[in-house]
Motif scaffolding. Sequence first.
Motif, mmCIF file in Angstrom:
data_model
loop_
_atom_site.group_PDB
_atom_site.id
_atom_site.type_symbol
_atom_site.label_atom_id
_atom_site.label_comp_id
_atom_site.label_asym_id
_atom_site.label_seq_id
_atom_site.Cartn_x
_atom_site.Cartn_y
_atom_site.Cartn_z
ATOM 1 N N ASN A 124 0.808 -1.220 0.000
ATOM 2 C CA ASN A 124 0.000 0.000 0.000
ATOM 3 C C ASN A 124 0.846 1.278 0.000
ATOM 4 O OD1 ASN A 124 -2.618 1.019 -0.273
ATOM 5 N ND2 ASN A 124 -2.671 1.611 1.896
ATOM 6 N N ARG A 125 2.088 1.192 -0.420
ATOM 7 C CA ARG A 125 2.880 2.367 -0.799
ATOM 8 C C ARG A 125 3.447 2.165 -2.205
ATOM 9 N NH1 ARG A 125 0.644 3.259 3.158
ATOM 10 N NH2 ARG A 125 1.324 4.255 5.093
ATOM 11 N N SER A 126 2.955 1.142 -2.901
ATOM 12 C CA SER A 126 3.547 0.763 -4.190
ATOM 13 C C SER A 126 2.635 1.044 -5.379
ATOM 14 C CB SER A 126 3.872 -0.736 -4.181
ATOM 15 O OG SER A 126 4.737 -1.038 -3.093
ATOM 16 N N PHE A 127 1.441 1.576 -5.119
ATOM 17 C CA PHE A 127 0.533 1.903 -6.228
ATOM 18 C C PHE A 127 0.954 3.217 -6.876
ATOM 19 C CE2 PHE A 127 -2.039 -0.995 -3.641
ATOM 20 C CZ PHE A 127 -2.439 -1.881 -4.630
ATOM 21 N N PRO A 128 0.676 3.471 -8.152
ATOM 22 C CA PRO A 128 -0.039 2.580 -9.073
ATOM 23 C C PRO A 128 0.820 1.432 -9.607
ATOM 24 C CG PRO A 128 0.668 4.537 -10.232
ATOM 25 C CD PRO A 128 1.079 4.721 -8.798
ATOM 26 N N GLY A 129 2.037 1.348 -9.157
ATOM 27 C CA GLY A 129 2.923 0.279 -9.613
ATOM 28 C C GLY A 129 3.560 0.602 -10.957
ATOM 29 N N ARG A 130 4.490 -0.265 -11.339
ATOM 30 C CA ARG A 130 5.191 -0.016 -12.607
ATOM 31 C C ARG A 130 5.749 -1.334 -13.154
ATOM 32 N NH1 ARG A 130 10.242 2.578 -13.382
ATOM 33 N NH2 ARG A 130 10.344 3.100 -11.172
ATOM 34 N N GLU A 131 5.596 -1.499 -14.442
ATOM 35 C CA GLU A 131 6.200 -2.660 -15.106
ATOM 36 C C GLU A 131 7.715 -2.535 -15.037
ATOM 37 O OE1 GLU A 131 4.087 -4.637 -18.956
ATOM 38 O OE2 GLU A 131 4.328 -2.469 -18.982
ATOM 39 N N GLY A 132 8.402 -3.629 -14.907
ATOM 40 C CA GLY A 132 9.864 -3.594 -14.962
ATOM 41 C C GLY A 132 10.503 -3.030 -13.704
ATOM 42 N N SER A 133 9.696 -2.812 -12.639
ATOM 43 C CA SER A 133 10.233 -2.254 -11.389
ATOM 44 C C SER A 133 10.364 -3.354 -10.343
ATOM 45 C CB SER A 133 9.304 -1.124 -10.928
ATOM 46 O OG SER A 133 9.800 -0.514 -9.758
ATOM 47 N N THR A 134 10.310 -2.995 -9.068
ATOM 48 C CA THR A 134 10.438 -3.979 -7.982
ATOM 49 C C THR A 134 9.261 -4.953 -8.018
ATOM 50 O OG1 THR A 134 9.125 -2.654 -6.470
ATOM 51 C CG2 THR A 134 11.499 -2.258 -6.478
ATOM 52 N N SER A 135 9.412 -6.038 -7.278
ATOM 53 C CA SER A 135 8.353 -7.038 -7.281
ATOM 54 C C SER A 135 7.048 -6.461 -6.727
ATOM 55 C CB SER A 135 8.848 -8.285 -6.542
ATOM 56 O OG SER A 135 8.209 -8.499 -5.362
ATOM 57 N N ALA A 136 7.128 -5.617 -5.678
ATOM 58 C CA ALA A 136 5.915 -4.995 -5.126
ATOM 59 C C ALA A 136 5.235 -4.109 -6.171
ATOM 60 C CB ALA A 136 6.269 -4.167 -3.892
ATOM 61 N N ILE A 192 -11.686 11.151 8.743
ATOM 62 C CA ILE A 192 -10.427 11.875 8.903
ATOM 63 C C ILE A 192 -9.997 12.348 7.520
ATOM 64 C CG2 ILE A 192 -8.009 11.713 9.611
ATOM 65 C CD1 ILE A 192 -8.830 9.851 11.830
ATOM 66 N N ALA A 193 -9.892 13.670 7.384
ATOM 67 C CA ALA A 193 -9.617 14.261 6.081
ATOM 68 C C ALA A 193 -8.123 14.272 5.790
ATOM 69 C CB ALA A 193 -10.180 15.681 6.036
ATOM 70 N N GLY A 194 -7.780 14.040 4.520
ATOM 71 C CA GLY A 194 -6.385 14.083 4.091
ATOM 72 C C GLY A 194 -6.235 13.226 2.861
ATOM 73 N N GLU A 195 -5.217 13.520 2.039
ATOM 74 C CA GLU A 195 -5.120 12.772 0.781
ATOM 75 C C GLU A 195 -4.404 11.436 0.952
ATOM 76 O OE1 GLU A 195 -2.979 14.767 -2.287
ATOM 77 O OE2 GLU A 195 -1.368 15.401 -0.951
ATOM 78 N N GLY A 196 -3.725 11.239 2.108
ATOM 79 C CA GLY A 196 -3.044 9.962 2.342
ATOM 80 C C GLY A 196 -1.653 9.964 1.756
ATOM 81 N N PRO A 197 -0.806 9.052 2.238
ATOM 82 C CA PRO A 197 0.578 9.014 1.757
ATOM 83 C C PRO A 197 0.676 8.614 0.282
ATOM 84 C CG PRO A 197 0.324 7.741 3.799
ATOM 85 C CD PRO A 197 -1.041 8.087 3.324
ATOM 86 N N SER A 198 1.747 9.043 -0.335
ATOM 87 C CA SER A 198 2.036 8.672 -1.713
ATOM 88 C C SER A 198 2.135 7.150 -1.834
ATOM 89 C CB SER A 198 3.356 9.345 -2.092
ATOM 90 O OG SER A 198 3.739 8.958 -3.361
ATOM 91 N N GLY A 199 1.564 6.606 -2.889
ATOM 92 C CA GLY A 199 1.658 5.161 -3.115
ATOM 93 C C GLY A 199 0.528 4.349 -2.521
ATOM 94 N N THR A 200 -0.339 5.020 -1.711
ATOM 95 C CA THR A 200 -1.508 4.287 -1.194
ATOM 96 C C THR A 200 -2.527 4.150 -2.324
ATOM 97 O OG1 THR A 200 -2.477 6.363 -0.404
ATOM 98 C CG2 THR A 200 -1.252 5.059 1.197
ATOM 99 N N LEU A 201 -3.295 3.077 -2.240
ATOM 100 C CA LEU A 201 -4.282 2.816 -3.286
ATOM 101 C C LEU A 201 -5.268 3.975 -3.388
ATOM 102 C CD1 LEU A 201 -5.516 1.061 -5.433
ATOM 103 C CD2 LEU A 201 -6.632 -0.294 -3.643
ATOM 104 N N ARG A 202 -5.722 4.486 -2.237
ATOM 105 C CA ARG A 202 -6.756 5.533 -2.320
ATOM 106 C C ARG A 202 -6.220 6.819 -2.938
ATOM 107 N NH1 ARG A 202 -7.203 9.653 2.096
ATOM 108 N NH2 ARG A 202 -5.956 8.964 3.859
ATOM 109 N N ALA A 207 -6.027 10.030 -7.772
ATOM 110 C CA ALA A 207 -5.217 10.881 -8.663
ATOM 111 C C ALA A 207 -5.519 10.615 -10.141
ATOM 112 C CB ALA A 207 -3.726 10.664 -8.379
ATOM 113 N N VAL A 208 -5.966 9.419 -10.462
ATOM 114 C CA VAL A 208 -6.306 9.141 -11.869
ATOM 115 C C VAL A 208 -7.821 9.179 -12.102
ATOM 116 C CG1 VAL A 208 -4.190 7.836 -12.328
ATOM 117 C CG2 VAL A 208 -6.235 6.596 -11.570
ATOM 118 N N GLY A 209 -8.544 9.843 -11.206
ATOM 119 C CA GLY A 209 -9.962 10.109 -11.450
ATOM 120 C C GLY A 209 -10.924 9.073 -10.918
ATOM 121 N N ILE A 210 -10.447 8.209 -10.008
ATOM 122 C CA ILE A 210 -11.343 7.225 -9.394
ATOM 123 C C ILE A 210 -11.449 7.572 -7.912
ATOM 124 C CG2 ILE A 210 -11.748 4.752 -8.963
ATOM 125 C CD1 ILE A 210 -9.380 4.481 -11.230
ATOM 126 N N PRO A 211 -12.485 8.326 -7.526
ATOM 127 C CA PRO A 211 -12.585 8.735 -6.126
ATOM 128 C C PRO A 211 -12.619 7.519 -5.209
ATOM 129 C CG PRO A 211 -14.622 9.229 -7.326
ATOM 130 C CD PRO A 211 -13.605 8.818 -8.326
#
Length: 366
Positions: A124-136, A192-202, A207-211
């Motif tokens: 839950n810090r690895s989203f949206p993920g990336r091809e060719g990157s770490t296993s997570a 609890i309001a806040g955008e959450g840490p980078s890489g979290t699913l939410r 960020a890509v338009g899916i609230p």
Amino acid sequence: MSDDIDEPPDSNGADRTAEPFTYNGGRVDPGESANIRYGISETYLGDPVRIPVTVINGEHPGPTVFLSAAAHGDELNGIEVVREVAHDWDHSNLHGTLICLPVMNVHGFLAQERYLPIYDRDLNRSFPGREGSTSARRMAHQIFTNFIEPCDIGLDFHTSTRGRTNMLHVRANMENQKVARVAKAFSSNVIIAGEGPSGTLRREATAVGIPTITIEMGEAHRFQRQLIDRALTGVASVLAEFGLHPESSVHWPGWRTIIDDDNEKTWIRADAGGIVDMKRGRSELVKEGEVICVITNPFKEEEDIVTVEAPFTGLIVGVLENPVVYPGNPLCHLVGLTPDTLTALERERTMEHAGSDRRISESALE
Ligand SMILES: [Zn+2]
């Protein structure tokens, strides 16, 4: 597809036809559902690592909603929420599509650990993920591109970290109107309001338009029935708000507080190491100066007893369960309330004690 949710629920797809749900190598037609084991990685033995996915595509057009759990492998309450929605609910009149992901972090789930055991990575810090990157990141990429990106709305279920518990609450970026609509529809008492840490699913889905919101509920390693039932009420309310179940209605939790930077809130931390005698519990109201817990040494020697008091009147959202601390460890997550909310909450608790109305007091029963 993410523009649909701006429309009022009753206009969802009135003049459209339902479409197949497609993912890499698969397709689920309107009126059909499918249980899928989708490969996202491989083990040391070269065997596939597959996540369970249930796709329920309604006969009628409408939004696509994902429900996900166990991004942290030992956070189990959400698994049961997602499974009951997928397999116990009647979706014969579903307007839209449900993507149910009960166990995203398969490695962590098998080991009953929060992180991916491989290098302790946090899925839950690895989203949206990336091809060719770490296993997570590769796993996150597989999940994100196939099952998250096609959605319009998302609900991601978590619990407190091992050794602590929290009352059911929503975490959401309330500055984003679309996210705020989902968060309010979930009908929790506390947001609890806040955008959450980078890489979290939410955060990354939003960020890509899916609230997308996170629901925090209870503790790790448990199925907690009252919290699960409360979360199911929230899911039903969201599905009603966005027209997926047009015959259902949106649920009002009785009172609601949105905790933002203006509120008093703090993780009260231990200033002494020792053994904790916790006096108060999850979702309790404490008054300024009241004792929350006492920290003692093994001999309970008077001169070494440390008493921890509430620095302000507030609601205990999260609390220590495992009764041992080092200095600096969190004891309790306390949030302040506005006078109106405090009054509503006190009224609810009074009525609940009088037994005069059980309906509005679900959160207090946790
Ligand atoms: Zn979590």
